[in-house]
Design a protein around this motif. Structure first.
Motif, PDB file in Angstrom:
ATOM      1  N   ILE A  21       0.867  -1.189   0.000  1.00 44.67           N
ATOM      2  CA  ILE A  21       0.000   0.000   0.000  1.00 44.67           C
ATOM      3  C   ILE A  21       0.896   1.230   0.000  1.00 44.67           C
ATOM      4  CG2 ILE A  21      -1.407   1.392   1.563  1.00 44.67           C
ATOM      5  CD1 ILE A  21      -3.195  -0.389   0.267  1.00 44.67           C
ATOM      6  N   ARG A 194      -7.231   0.901   5.327  1.00 47.03           N
ATOM      7  CA  ARG A 194      -6.784   0.561   3.979  1.00 47.03           C
ATOM      8  C   ARG A 194      -5.748  -0.562   3.989  1.00 47.03           C
ATOM      9  NH1 ARG A 194      -3.775   4.548  -0.150  1.00 47.03           N
ATOM     10  NH2 ARG A 194      -2.703   5.050   1.784  1.00 47.03           N
ATOM     11  N   LYS A 198      -6.340  -4.712   2.837  1.00 46.26           N
ATOM     12  CA  LYS A 198      -5.570  -5.288   1.726  1.00 46.26           C
ATOM     13  C   LYS A 198      -4.765  -6.500   2.166  1.00 46.26           C
ATOM     14  CE  LYS A 198      -2.802  -4.218  -2.300  1.00 46.26           C
ATOM     15  NZ  LYS A 198      -2.051  -3.227  -3.091  1.00 46.26           N
ATOM     16  N   HIS A 210      -2.454  -6.575  -8.211  1.00 47.57           N
ATOM     17  CA  HIS A 210      -2.303  -5.414  -7.317  1.00 47.57           C
ATOM     18  C   HIS A 210      -3.390  -4.385  -7.611  1.00 47.57           C
ATOM     19  CE1 HIS A 210       1.058  -5.631  -4.600  1.00 47.57           C
ATOM     20  NE2 HIS A 210       1.870  -6.102  -5.539  1.00 47.57           N
ATOM     21  N   ASP A 214      -6.242  -3.193  -5.039  1.00 47.08           N
ATOM     22  CA  ASP A 214      -6.370  -1.779  -4.659  1.00 47.08           C
ATOM     23  C   ASP A 214      -7.779  -1.262  -4.932  1.00 47.08           C
ATOM     24  OD1 ASP A 214      -3.735  -1.478  -3.794  1.00 47.08           O
ATOM     25  OD2 ASP A 214      -2.995  -1.043  -5.807  1.00 47.08           O
ATOM     26  N   CYS A 217     -10.067  -2.821  -2.216  1.00 47.05           N
ATOM     27  CA  CYS A 217      -9.793  -2.199  -0.924  1.00 47.05           C
ATOM     28  C   CYS A 217     -10.393  -0.796  -0.837  1.00 47.05           C
ATOM     29  CB  CYS A 217      -8.272  -2.146  -0.719  1.00 47.05           C
ATOM     30  SG  CYS A 217      -7.763  -1.355   0.811  1.00 47.05           S
ATOM     31  N   ASN A 287      -8.515   4.773  -5.398  1.00 39.46           N
ATOM     32  CA  ASN A 287      -7.426   4.052  -4.740  1.00 39.46           C
ATOM     33  C   ASN A 287      -6.555   3.301  -5.744  1.00 39.46           C
ATOM     34  OD1 ASN A 287      -6.229   3.405  -2.111  1.00 39.46           O
ATOM     35  ND2 ASN A 287      -6.812   1.296  -2.568  1.00 39.46           N
ATOM     36  N   ALA A 288      -7.205   2.657  -6.718  1.00 38.82           N
ATOM     37  CA  ALA A 288      -6.453   1.890  -7.720  1.00 38.82           C
ATOM     38  C   ALA A 288      -5.590   2.822  -8.577  1.00 38.82           C
ATOM     39  CB  ALA A 288      -7.406   1.085  -8.596  1.00 38.82           C
ATOM     40  N   GLU A 291      -2.631   4.263  -6.347  1.00 40.89           N
ATOM     41  CA  GLU A 291      -1.582   3.280  -6.090  1.00 40.89           C
ATOM     42  C   GLU A 291      -0.799   2.939  -7.361  1.00 40.89           C
ATOM     43  OE1 GLU A 291      -0.571   2.161  -3.273  1.00 40.89           O
ATOM     44  OE2 GLU A 291      -2.131   2.930  -1.957  1.00 40.89           O
TER      45      GLU A 291
END
Length: 303
Positions: A21, A194, A198, A210, A214, A217, A287-288, A291
């Motif tokens: 993360i 978060r 994950k 990943h 993400d 999450c 978030n995706a 990240e």
């Protein structure tokens, strides 16, 4: 990732996941977290704005999803993205601050405050949310432009800002209290859970996995906070849809809405199911994207 010594000290709450993360910055003032937050917000708004508009009509008028969709159809396609500029400006700015300030403040508090790490992380999340509230005027205008009652009064963002000017600076910050509540609580939940969420997902061995983790999450956290704190948003929209007149307190507006909706909790949560799905998609995208971009920047920096 931070070095192993720093990682070992990290609390399970308000921490990073072992599953990669967003690595915490080691120097205050680095811009990568700000840049990634900005890009994530832009992607989210461009995709989810029409859904948000349906939800807004439900929150403001207490109507069903079908009726809200029919209102938008009646407004026409040219009005579908009407009012997008303020949330685009507001979200890109606030999410830039949310991610960037959280990392900077976490770093500063860890260095200068003698307190458990979960406490300093929580404080950083609340302070970042409080700073975001500076841009309440953008959210205020966004609310006015989405309300069909003001379609004939305001043709664009500039006209809405100009109309509020004669009422004083305070008019731009109508609805500040529920925004502060929302920002602080949601930030603590998001940054606090978060990592742990994950860690309970299947271990990611490829970039695509990943990305999926993400999204899941961020989506789960967004949906959960959006549902739990939904009544705060209902009150905020009611307060911000008013122009001029008395500044009513949060409890007073909540009581008015409670009585209007027959004192039934289910009526207070009208539109919450759509908000749940919108938040699931929105925060999954945010978030995706955040990240993914962060990993790309770090990889390029290393190489």
């Amino acid at each position: 990732m931070m070095d192993s010594e720093a990682h070992d000290k990290r609390s399970p709450i308000l921490t990073s996941s072992k599953q990669d993360i967003s690595p915490h910055i080691t120097n205050v003032g680095e811009m990568k977290h700000y840049l990634c937050g900005c890009c994530a917000a832009f992607s989210n708004i461009a995709i989810t704005f029409p859904i948000q508009k349906v939800l807004f009509r439900q929150q403001l008028h207490g109507i069903k999803t079908r009726d809200a969709v029919l209102q938008l159809r009646k407004d026409g396609f040219r009005n579908l993205y009407r009012g997008m500029l303020p949330p685009l400006m507001q979200k890109t700015t606030t999410l830039t601050l949310m991610f960037g300030l959280y990392e900077d403040l976490s770093c500063l508090l860890d260095k200068h405050v003698s307190a458990p790490e979960f406490a300093t992380r929580g404080m950083a999340a609340v302070l970042a949310g409080t700073t975001e509230a500076i841009f309440t005027p953008l959210e205020r205008v966004h609310t006015l432009l989405q309300d069909h009652k003001h379609h004939d009064r305001f043709a664009n963002t500039y006209q809405a800002f100009k109309a509020l000017k004669c009422h004083g600076i305070g008019e731009y910050y109508r609805g500040l209290v529920p925004i502060l509540f929302w920002n602080g609580l949601s930030n603590v939940f998001f940054f606090g859970l978060r990592g742990p969420i994950k860690e309970h997902l299947p271990t990611a061995t490829t970039r695509s996995v990943h990305l999926v983790n993400d999204f899941i999450c961020g989506g789960l956290l967004g949906a959960m906070t959006g549902f739990l704190f939904y009544p705060i948003n209902v009150v905020k929209i009611r307060i911000q849809s008013q122009i001029g007149g008395e500044f009513q307190s949060f409890p007073k507006v909540f009581q008015t809405i409670w009585l209007e909706r027959d004192r039934k909790l289910i009526n207070l949560f009208r539109g919450a199911h759509l908000n749940y799905h919108r938040s699931l998609i929105s925060w999954g995208i945010i978030n995706a994207t955040y990240e993914f971009l962060l990993k790309v920047i770090i990889k390029k920096k290393i190489s």
